[in-house]
Design a protein around this motif. Structure first.
Motif, mmCIF file in Angstrom:
data_model
loop_
_atom_site.group_PDB
_atom_site.id
_atom_site.type_symbol
_atom_site.label_atom_id
_atom_site.label_comp_id
_atom_site.label_asym_id
_atom_site.label_seq_id
_atom_site.Cartn_x
_atom_site.Cartn_y
_atom_site.Cartn_z
ATOM 1 N N GLY A 45 0.642 -1.092 -0.137
ATOM 2 C CA GLY A 45 -0.159 0.208 -0.080
ATOM 3 C C GLY A 45 0.901 1.214 0.064
ATOM 4 N N ASN B 200 -8.307 -1.585 -1.618
ATOM 5 C CA ASN B 200 -8.436 -1.644 -0.347
ATOM 6 C C ASN B 200 -9.947 -2.602 0.035
ATOM 7 O OD1 ASN B 200 -6.048 -0.398 0.684
ATOM 8 N ND2 ASN B 200 -7.168 1.573 0.924
ATOM 9 N N ASP C 298 -8.187 -2.539 4.167
ATOM 10 C CA ASP C 298 -7.535 -1.413 4.842
ATOM 11 C C ASP C 298 -8.441 -0.314 5.684
ATOM 12 O OD1 ASP C 298 -5.494 0.440 5.384
ATOM 13 O OD2 ASP C 298 -5.148 0.994 3.136
HETATM 14 MG MG LIG Z 1 -4.094 0.302 1.298
#
Ligand SMILES: [Mg+2]
Ligand SMILES: Nc1ncnc2c1ncn2[C@@H]1O[C@H](COP(=O)(O)OP(=O)(O)O)[C@@H](O)[C@H]1O
Length: 209
Positions: A43, A145, A157
């Protein structure tokens, strides 16, 4: 089990791992990953890694200089157990041990031409409502995510759910789903990665204030 995982993270992984956040708007780069760890995903803040001896777990290691780990712990504390979210089992420095969510990100679904059932969108909507009911503010909910797992939607996420400002990414993604992901296209088109990167960069350009 968790204590053994903590040991090899701290004794083996963190000593060798080299990750860098080159640009806060792009995924972090992994320069060196010790064996036998595998990169599960990258990420903009952190790398998520797995070890073959610890099946249901992943470790999310924050890149040097990237803040937000304590906030992410607090979000997981408030979410508790919920089928559409992971759980945080342990927080160290600078890493979290999370329950592994298997599945494929919606971003990769679009890349690979994997159909996204409408149920996934509904599951994520209700997961975000659940987060709001816990005083959280769903934020940064975009294609990398959220994942498709056995026909259901999960949110991978939650690190920005304590941020106060509104975020329209999920609403925008849903609009795009309604517009382009008609049954005619489902599972038939693969969208090349350069096009998704262009969409991501163009999106940020139009949304900047
Ligand atoms: Mg992320
Ligand atoms: N609990 C998890 N189980 C499996 N994969 C995960 C999990 N958490 C994150 N990932 C993968 O790692 C990627 C990066 O993790 P993410 O939490 O989004 O990091 P960042 O906060 O830096 O955006 C995700 O896009 C996803 O592919």
């Amino acid at each position: 089990m968790i204590s053994e995982f903590i040991d090899i993270i701290e004794q083996e992984l963190l000593k060798g791992l080299r990750i860098e956040s080159v640009d806060p708007h792009d995924p972090i780069e992994v320069q060196f990953l010790p064996k036998p760890w595998k990169l599960v995903g990258a990420g903009n803040y952190a790398a998520v890694l797995s070890h073959p001896d610890f099946n249901g777990l992943v470790v999310k290691v924050y890149a040097p200089g990237r803040a937000g780990l304590e906030e992410e712990v607090e979000v997981y504390r408030r979410l508790g157990k919920h089928p559409a979210y992971s759980e945080c089992y342990h927080a160290g420095s600078p890493y979290l041990i999370l329950r592994r969510l298997s599945g494929i990100t919606l971003y990769n679904c679009v890349l690979r031409g994997v159909p996204i059932p409408r149920q996934v969108i509904e599951d994520i909507d209700s997961a975000l409502d659940f987060a709001r009911s816990k005083g959280l503010n769903p934020h940064d909910v975009h294609g990398k995510n959220v994942m498709l797992k056995d026909g259901r939607g999960v949110v991978v996420d939650v690190s920005d759910f304590l941020k106060a400002e509104p975020c329209f990414m999920w609403d925008d993604l849903k609009k795009a789903y309604g517009r382009f992901y008609s049954p005619v296209f489902i599972g038939r088109v693969k969208v090349p990665e350069w096009m998704l990167t262009a969409v991501r960069k163009g999106y940020r350009y139009f949304k900047r204030s």
